[in-house]
Design a protein around this motif. Structure first.
Motif, mmCIF file in Angstrom:
data_model
loop_
_atom_site.group_PDB
_atom_site.id
_atom_site.type_symbol
_atom_site.label_atom_id
_atom_site.label_comp_id
_atom_site.label_asym_id
_atom_site.label_seq_id
_atom_site.Cartn_x
_atom_site.Cartn_y
_atom_site.Cartn_z
ATOM 1 N N GLU A 269 -14.971 57.077 7.829
ATOM 2 C CA GLU A 269 -14.135 57.037 6.637
ATOM 3 C C GLU A 269 -13.236 55.817 6.749
ATOM 4 N N VAL A 270 -13.321 54.952 5.753
ATOM 5 C CA VAL A 270 -12.524 53.733 5.716
ATOM 6 C C VAL A 270 -11.263 54.019 4.914
ATOM 7 N N PHE A 271 -10.126 53.519 5.399
ATOM 8 C CA PHE A 271 -8.859 53.741 4.699
ATOM 9 C C PHE A 271 -7.953 52.539 4.874
ATOM 10 N N GLY A 272 -6.904 52.489 4.040
ATOM 11 C CA GLY A 272 -5.925 51.404 4.130
ATOM 12 C C GLY A 272 -6.355 50.187 3.338
ATOM 13 N N VAL A 273 -5.438 49.220 3.277
ATOM 14 C CA VAL A 273 -5.683 47.991 2.529
ATOM 15 C C VAL A 273 -5.181 46.812 3.348
ATOM 16 N N GLY A 274 -5.874 45.699 3.274
ATOM 17 C CA GLY A 274 -5.439 44.462 3.932
ATOM 18 C C GLY A 274 -5.326 44.607 5.439
ATOM 19 N N GLU A 275 -4.171 44.187 5.976
ATOM 20 C CA GLU A 275 -3.958 44.197 7.429
ATOM 21 C C GLU A 275 -4.003 45.601 8.021
ATOM 22 N N GLY A 276 -3.692 46.606 7.212
ATOM 23 C CA GLY A 276 -3.653 47.968 7.711
ATOM 24 C C GLY A 276 -4.959 48.727 7.594
#
Length: 154
Positions: free
Chosen positions: A141-148
């Protein structure tokens, strides 16, 4: 006609191997035209740009090239498709025991633990596509945006 198909297959294979060897994920047609891939200066022979496009179009049909513009001046080269990268990554996850663990995108691509892995240094856009394939299969499961940005493996 059979000879032409064999030549086209040989060129396709050569382009993918060249990009894999040099870890290239994009080609600019003008730059590629002058590179050793399509231009042999020793014998003063160069593959015409129309033929380069035919080769890259064949690779597009096979899922190994994506044009970045309508003029076909730049393309992404997928010498290994996202699902193949995903499988390679998941094999490593299983091998090192990272199931039910969260990792950042940075750790996977640039971390010390992945230095000897083929996916180390992989371009972020391609890693994200590989992770998306794993997510579609229910393995991550992929989560977060950008650097996070991170991923949890199952």
């Amino acid at each position: 006609m059979e000879t032409r198909q064999k030549q086209l297959a040989a060129w396709c294979s050569l382009v993918l191997e060249y990009c894999r060897h040099h870890r290239l994920y994009a080609l600019d047609l003008q730059e590629a035209q002058e590179s050793v891939l399509f231009n042999n200066r020793q014998i003063q022979r160069k593959l015409p740009s129309e033929v380069v496009i035919i080769v890259l179009e064949e690779l597009r049909k096979k899922g190994n090239v994506e044009w970045q513009d309508k003029g076909k001046n730049r393309c992404l080269v997928l010498w290994r498709r996202p699902e193949e990268w995903g499988n390679l990554l998941y094999q490593w996850v299983i091998k090192v025991g990272l199931t039910n663990t969260v990792c950042t995108l940075y750790e996977l691509v640039n971390g010390e633990d992945t230095v000897k892995e083929e996916f180390h240094g992989l371009e972020e856009w391609l890693m994200l596509r590989a992770l998306q394939c794993l997510q579609d299969e229910g393995k991550a499961e992929v989560f977060g945006v950008g650097e996070g940005q991170g991923v949890k493996f199952f």
